[in-house]
Scaffold this motif. Structure first.
Motif, short mmCIF file in Angstrom:
data_model
loop_
_atom_site.label_atom_id
_atom_site.label_comp_id
_atom_site.label_asym_id
_atom_site.label_seq_id
_atom_site.Cartn_x
_atom_site.Cartn_y
_atom_site.Cartn_z
N UNK A 246 43.44 32.91 45.89
CA UNK A 246 42.77 32.43 47.09
C UNK A 246 43.82 31.90 48.06
N UNK A 247 43.76 32.34 49.31
CA UNK A 247 44.78 31.87 50.26
C UNK A 247 44.48 30.44 50.71
N UNK A 248 45.36 29.89 51.53
CA UNK A 248 45.25 28.48 51.91
C UNK A 248 44.03 28.18 52.76
N UNK A 249 43.35 29.24 53.23
CA UNK A 249 42.15 29.05 54.04
C UNK A 249 40.86 29.25 53.23
N UNK A 250 41.01 29.57 51.95
CA UNK A 250 39.84 29.73 51.10
C UNK A 250 39.34 31.14 50.98
N UNK A 251 40.14 32.15 51.38
CA UNK A 251 39.74 33.54 51.27
C UNK A 251 40.38 34.16 50.02
N UNK A 252 39.58 34.88 49.26
CA UNK A 252 40.08 35.55 48.06
C UNK A 252 40.78 36.84 48.46
N UNK A 253 42.06 36.97 48.09
CA UNK A 253 42.85 38.14 48.48
C UNK A 253 43.13 39.09 47.32
N UNK A 254 43.24 38.56 46.10
CA UNK A 254 43.56 39.37 44.93
C UNK A 254 42.77 38.88 43.73
N UNK A 255 42.71 39.72 42.73
CA UNK A 255 42.18 39.32 41.43
C UNK A 255 43.08 39.89 40.33
N UNK A 256 43.36 39.06 39.35
CA UNK A 256 44.13 39.49 38.19
C UNK A 256 43.13 39.78 37.08
N UNK A 257 43.00 41.03 36.72
CA UNK A 257 41.97 41.47 35.77
C UNK A 257 42.52 41.40 34.35
N UNK A 258 42.04 40.42 33.59
CA UNK A 258 42.52 40.20 32.22
C UNK A 258 41.65 40.88 31.18
N UNK A 259 40.63 41.63 31.58
CA UNK A 259 39.65 42.14 30.64
C UNK A 259 40.20 43.19 29.69
N UNK A 260 41.37 43.74 29.99
CA UNK A 260 42.00 44.64 29.03
C UNK A 260 42.46 43.92 27.77
N UNK A 261 42.52 42.60 27.84
CA UNK A 261 42.92 41.78 26.68
C UNK A 261 41.77 40.91 26.18
N UNK A 262 40.94 40.43 27.09
CA UNK A 262 39.82 39.57 26.74
C UNK A 262 39.17 39.03 27.99
N UNK A 263 38.08 38.30 27.80
CA UNK A 263 37.35 37.77 28.95
C UNK A 263 37.49 36.26 29.08
N UNK A 264 38.56 35.68 28.50
CA UNK A 264 38.69 34.22 28.49
C UNK A 264 40.05 33.75 29.02
N UNK A 265 40.42 34.11 30.26
CA UNK A 265 41.62 33.49 30.84
C UNK A 265 41.30 32.02 31.17
#
Length: 297
Positions: A246-265
């Motif tokens: 999330x950038x400094x203005x509160x907008x989501x720019x990216x997502x890191x998808x961890x589901x290839x390993x599990x659903x509990x980051x």
């Protein structure tokens, strides 16, 4: 919630908790938090010390690990539920659900209480902490709070021992982090799927706390937080298996998808290079690494 779909970042496996250190057995923590299902580990609290050593915790089995490559060393093992970690000088500070704030000498493995109660009253259950430039500590007192009981608290411990109660109505306050300027505190409210933001004043007056970011609703809300050199916020989100950027203005720019390993980051921190985000993925008992692009990348 966002104007454009967040760009995808794929993490890689940094290290996996060795089988020899996994303990699949019932615990009181699992009784309360996993419907009694035995878990072999539940990793949290990644942090680096000044020398670049990487540490993390295992909540249900009361362990703190030092990790180097594929080697995991048990630094401490005790009757507690350690969650958040922070390096302070030669010691680590431990946010322990059962025992409050503790100090840990990572060389000797010796632990000592720093703050066990407030005016003799026990905490709801401490979850995470962040260090302040003046040596103070801000920490979340989460317990089993949620939408049914929004009474979680956020505390500040001053270097001279004074205590400030900053928040008293949190629906499960969890991870927390300061912005780069050290002016604003951001707190993950797990059960309402929100990140709250407010000015951290020296007089402990909290006013105009606002909703900075809301993650998609699901089975579990935001957990650990981190901030990079560009004031971007990184939100570990169990359930969805993502870390939102999330950038400094509160907008989501990216997502890191961890589901290839599990659903509990569960939590995240930056490596000393300032570019590599290290993530505890607790379903697989692994540490993941994600290379974060510069803004606009």
């Amino acid at each position: 919630m966002w104007t454009d779909p967040p760009k995808l970042i794929q993490p890689s496996l940094l290290s996996r908790l060795p089988d020899a250190l996994r303990r699949l057995r019932p615990t009181a923590w699992a009784d309360a938090n996993r419907a009694g299902q035995a878990v072999d580990s539940f990793l949290e609290g990644p942090c680096f010390d000044a020398a670049g050593n990487l540490y993390c915790t295992d909540i249900p089995h009361g362990r703190v690990f030092r990790v180097s490559g594929s080697h995991w060393e048990v630094v401490a093992e005790y009757e507690g539920w350690p969650n958040g970690l922070a390096a302070r000088g030669d010691d680590l500070l431990v946010a322990d659900y059962r025992h409050g704030l503790l100090t840990l000498d990572p060389v000797a493995g010796a632990m000592a209480p720093l703050l066990e109660t407030i005016l003799s009253e026990g905490f709801r259950g401490i979850n995470d902490l962040v260090l302040l430039p003046d040596g103070g500590v801000v920490f979340t007192d989460q317990g089993q709070t949620g939408l049914q009981d929004p009474s979680g608290r956020v505390w500040r411990l001053h270097p001279d021992g004074r205590m400030d109660k900053l928040i008293t109505n949190g629906p499960s306050p969890n991870g927390l982090v300061m912005n780069r300027a050290g002016t604003h505190l951001m707190v993950a409210m797990t059960r309402s799927c929100e990140i709250w933001r407010f000015v951290l004043r020296p007089d402990a007056v909290v006013a105009k706390a606002n909703l900075f970011f809301r993650i998609p609703a699901g089975t579990s809300g935001p957990d650990g937080l981190a901030v990079d050199a560009h004031d971007r916020l990184f939100v570990a989100n169990p359930g969805h298996g993502q870390v939102w950027v999330v950038d400094a203005h509160g907008l989501c720019t990216h997502r890191i998808d961890c589901t290839g390993f599990g659903r509990m980051p569960t939590n995240c921190t930056f490596a000393p290079d300032g570019r590599t985000l290290v993530i505890t993925e607790s379903q697989s008992g692994s540490l993941l690494a994600a290379e974060i692009p510069v803004p606009g990348g």
